[in-house]
Write a protein that holds these residues in place. Structure first.
Motif, PDB file in Angstrom:
ATOM      1  N   ILE A 150      45.963  52.519  54.207  1.00  0.00           N
ATOM      2  CA  ILE A 150      46.893  51.815  53.366  1.00  0.00           C
ATOM      3  C   ILE A 150      47.260  50.457  54.008  1.00  0.00           C
ATOM      4  N   GLY A 151      46.799  49.194  52.737  1.00  0.00           N
ATOM      5  CA  GLY A 151      46.792  48.133  53.414  1.00  0.00           C
ATOM      6  C   GLY A 151      47.990  47.420  51.881  1.00  0.00           C
ATOM      7  N   THR A 152      47.664  46.150  51.879  1.00  0.00           N
ATOM      8  CA  THR A 152      49.308  45.461  51.196  1.00  0.00           C
ATOM      9  C   THR A 152      48.602  44.455  50.470  1.00  0.00           C
ATOM     10  N   ASN A 153      48.442  43.424  49.622  1.00  0.00           N
ATOM     11  CA  ASN A 153      48.034  42.403  48.661  1.00  0.00           C
ATOM     12  C   ASN A 153      48.315  40.940  49.113  1.00  0.00           C
ATOM     13  N   LEU A 154      49.322  40.898  50.090  1.00  0.00           N
ATOM     14  CA  LEU A 154      50.698  40.337  50.385  1.00  0.00           C
ATOM     15  C   LEU A 154      49.504  39.163  51.016  1.00  0.00           C
ATOM     16  N   PHE A 155      48.347  39.256  51.927  1.00  0.00           N
ATOM     17  CA  PHE A 155      47.240  38.284  52.701  1.00  0.00           C
ATOM     18  C   PHE A 155      46.290  38.006  51.774  1.00  0.00           C
ATOM     19  N   GLN A 156      45.937  38.138  50.573  1.00  0.00           N
ATOM     20  CA  GLN A 156      45.499  37.588  49.533  1.00  0.00           C
ATOM     21  C   GLN A 156      46.416  36.718  48.551  1.00  0.00           C
ATOM     22  N   ASN A 157      48.005  37.152  48.367  1.00  0.00           N
ATOM     23  CA  ASN A 157      48.655  36.644  47.516  1.00  0.00           C
ATOM     24  C   ASN A 157      49.702  36.160  48.540  1.00  0.00           C
ATOM     25  N   THR A 189      33.355  57.466  56.548  1.00  0.00           N
ATOM     26  CA  THR A 189      33.463  56.557  56.132  1.00  0.00           C
ATOM     27  C   THR A 189      34.739  56.059  56.306  1.00  0.00           C
ATOM     28  N   VAL A 190      35.498  54.325  56.215  1.00  0.00           N
ATOM     29  CA  VAL A 190      36.453  54.035  56.834  1.00  0.00           C
ATOM     30  C   VAL A 190      36.940  52.918  55.251  1.00  0.00           C
ATOM     31  N   ASN A 191      38.115  52.873  54.889  1.00  0.00           N
ATOM     32  CA  ASN A 191      38.383  52.036  53.708  1.00  0.00           C
ATOM     33  C   ASN A 191      39.580  52.255  53.397  1.00  0.00           C
ATOM     34  N   MET A 192      40.144  51.080  52.676  1.00  0.00           N
ATOM     35  CA  MET A 192      41.629  50.235  52.434  1.00  0.00           C
ATOM     36  C   MET A 192      41.836  50.781  51.429  1.00  0.00           C
ATOM     37  N   ILE A 193      43.092  50.664  50.965  1.00  0.00           N
ATOM     38  CA  ILE A 193      43.561  50.983  49.561  1.00  0.00           C
ATOM     39  C   ILE A 193      45.171  49.397  49.632  1.00  0.00           C
ATOM     40  N   SER A 194      45.239  48.838  49.202  1.00  0.00           N
ATOM     41  CA  SER A 194      46.173  48.259  48.964  1.00  0.00           C
ATOM     42  C   SER A 194      46.668  47.690  47.999  1.00  0.00           C
ATOM     43  N   GLY A 195      48.370  48.137  48.385  1.00  0.00           N
ATOM     44  CA  GLY A 195      49.376  47.790  47.423  1.00  0.00           C
ATOM     45  C   GLY A 195      49.863  46.424  47.235  1.00  0.00           C
ATOM     46  N   GLY A 196      50.920  46.119  45.939  1.00  0.00           N
ATOM     47  CA  GLY A 196      51.502  45.488  46.173  1.00  0.00           C
ATOM     48  C   GLY A 196      53.145  45.779  45.941  1.00  0.00           C
ATOM     49  N   LEU A 197      53.903  45.693  45.485  1.00  0.00           N
ATOM     50  CA  LEU A 197      55.254  46.679  45.522  1.00  0.00           C
ATOM     51  C   LEU A 197      55.172  47.670  45.027  1.00  0.00           C
ATOM     52  N   LEU A 198      55.509  48.362  45.611  1.00  0.00           N
ATOM     53  CA  LEU A 198      55.343  49.776  44.762  1.00  0.00           C
ATOM     54  C   LEU A 198      57.043  49.684  44.091  1.00  0.00           C
ATOM     55  N   SER A 242      32.717  58.525  45.842  1.00  0.00           N
ATOM     56  CA  SER A 242      32.917  57.422  47.201  1.00  0.00           C
ATOM     57  C   SER A 242      31.830  57.828  47.849  1.00  0.00           C
ATOM     58  N   ARG A 243      30.994  58.821  48.070  1.00  0.00           N
ATOM     59  CA  ARG A 243      30.341  58.694  49.238  1.00  0.00           C
ATOM     60  C   ARG A 243      29.324  57.296  49.908  1.00  0.00           C
ATOM     61  N   ALA A 244      28.462  56.475  49.177  1.00  0.00           N
ATOM     62  CA  ALA A 244      28.100  55.518  49.195  1.00  0.00           C
ATOM     63  C   ALA A 244      29.294  54.056  49.401  1.00  0.00           C
ATOM     64  N   VAL A 245      30.550  54.637  49.266  1.00  0.00           N
ATOM     65  CA  VAL A 245      31.770  53.622  49.198  1.00  0.00           C
ATOM     66  C   VAL A 245      32.180  52.660  51.289  1.00  0.00           C
ATOM     67  N   THR A 246      32.228  52.403  51.769  1.00  0.00           N
ATOM     68  CA  THR A 246      32.630  52.224  52.942  1.00  0.00           C
ATOM     69  C   THR A 246      32.483  50.624  53.246  1.00  0.00           C
ATOM     70  N   GLY A 247      34.132  50.563  53.954  1.00  0.00           N
ATOM     71  CA  GLY A 247      34.203  49.191  54.523  1.00  0.00           C
ATOM     72  C   GLY A 247      35.113  48.236  53.369  1.00  0.00           C
ATOM     73  N   GLN A 248      35.364  49.190  52.857  1.00  0.00           N
ATOM     74  CA  GLN A 248      36.125  48.050  51.204  1.00  0.00           C
ATOM     75  C   GLN A 248      37.081  48.434  51.198  1.00  0.00           C
ATOM     76  N   ASN A 249      38.039  47.051  50.788  1.00  0.00           N
ATOM     77  CA  ASN A 249      38.973  46.669  50.095  1.00  0.00           C
ATOM     78  C   ASN A 249      39.760  47.126  48.809  1.00  0.00           C
ATOM     79  N   LEU A 250      40.507  48.502  48.290  1.00  0.00           N
ATOM     80  CA  LEU A 250      40.568  48.313  46.949  1.00  0.00           C
ATOM     81  C   LEU A 250      42.032  47.923  46.447  1.00  0.00           C
ATOM     82  N   VAL A 251      42.170  46.969  45.970  1.00  0.00           N
ATOM     83  CA  VAL A 251      43.426  46.344  45.498  1.00  0.00           C
ATOM     84  C   VAL A 251      43.822  47.260  44.032  1.00  0.00           C
TER      85      VAL A 251
END
Length: 259
Positions: A150-157, A189-198, A242-251
């Protein structure tokens, strides 16, 4: 070793760290609602964790462990495997060190200390390292694994001076990407989901209403993402879709930040 590309969510044992309250509880309900077996990790919120587990008596177990403590994490994995008669296959690294999303109360550049940064790094990055290492034997044995950070959109914004939190989450994104390369051949597979304020969790409860309104006006959907909406996105990374998806960050923030 035969590498499995995917498993249905109903076949998975899913660990949600920091799963007793807020976003964590929504993640638990999302996975349990789709038929997964769920481990609700908690540190201090015992009553909330056991109440949540009681909502899914055949599917969920609450286990206390400090994710910063590798031995405690290993014991949690062993207890979960014994309870469900299967190893944890899916890890959602959601646990957050004590933090409040209130920019007015956060340290700025002149008052920020290394201890602030270290506190967040310990909980976020060290926690993810411990859960990943504890999960690997079971994932390697079955040739299947899902790690969702679980990430955050703050490192982009970076509009709010959450220096310590944002730096730790940015490090977690780098860790996500390097892990994906390392573990891909093992069927993990290893992925990240980045949200903003919830709107609204325990951590965002201190956020002034005017900030929520400003964010809502700035998104294409004209509203602030809810914890339940954010949790739904985690199902994608665990699912066969998502079987072919890895290393991604979904905002997942209603379109506020574009990748």
């Amino acid at each position: 070793m035969s590498v499995q590309i995917s498993k249905e969510i109903t076949e998975q044992v899913v660990l949600i760290t920091g799963g007793a309250r807020g976003l964590g509880a929504c993640l638990v309900r999302a996975f349990a609602g789709q038929g997964a077996k769920v481990v609700i990790n908690y540190l201090n919120s015992e009553a909330a964790a056991f109440a949540l587990a009681a909502e899914f008596p055949e599917q969920a177990i609450a286990i206390r462990a400090d994710v910063c403590d590798a031995q405690a994490v290993a014991a949690m994995f062993a207890q979960a495997a014994k309870h469900f008669e299967a190893p944890i296959s899916t890890v959602v690294n959601n646990a957050l060190p004590n933090f409040q999303f209130n920019g007015d109360a956060r340290p700025h550049a002149d008052t920020l200390t290394w201890e602030h940064l270290q506190h967040q790094m310990e909980g976020i990055v060290r926690g993810a390292l411990n859960t990943t290492q504890a999960a690997l034997p079971g994932m390697e044995q079955s040739g299947f694994g899902r790690i969702i950070n679980i990430g955050t959109n703050l490192f982009q914004n970076p509009v709010v001076p959450y220096h310590d939190y944002t730096a730790a989450k940015a490090a977690l994104l780098s860790f996500t990407r390097t892990l994906s390369h390392d573990l891909g051949p093992k069927g993990v597979t290893v992925n990240m989901i980045s949200g903003g304020l919830l709107r609204t969790t325990d951590a965002s409860a201190a956020t002034p209403e005017a900030v929520f309104d400003l964010i809502a006006q700035s998104t294409p959907l004209r509203r602030v993402t809810s914890p339940a909406e954010f949790a739904d996105a985690a199902l994608f990374f665990a699912s066969p879709w998502s079987r072919a998806v890895t290393g991604q960050n979904l905002v997942v923030d209603g379109g506020l930040v574009k990748n």
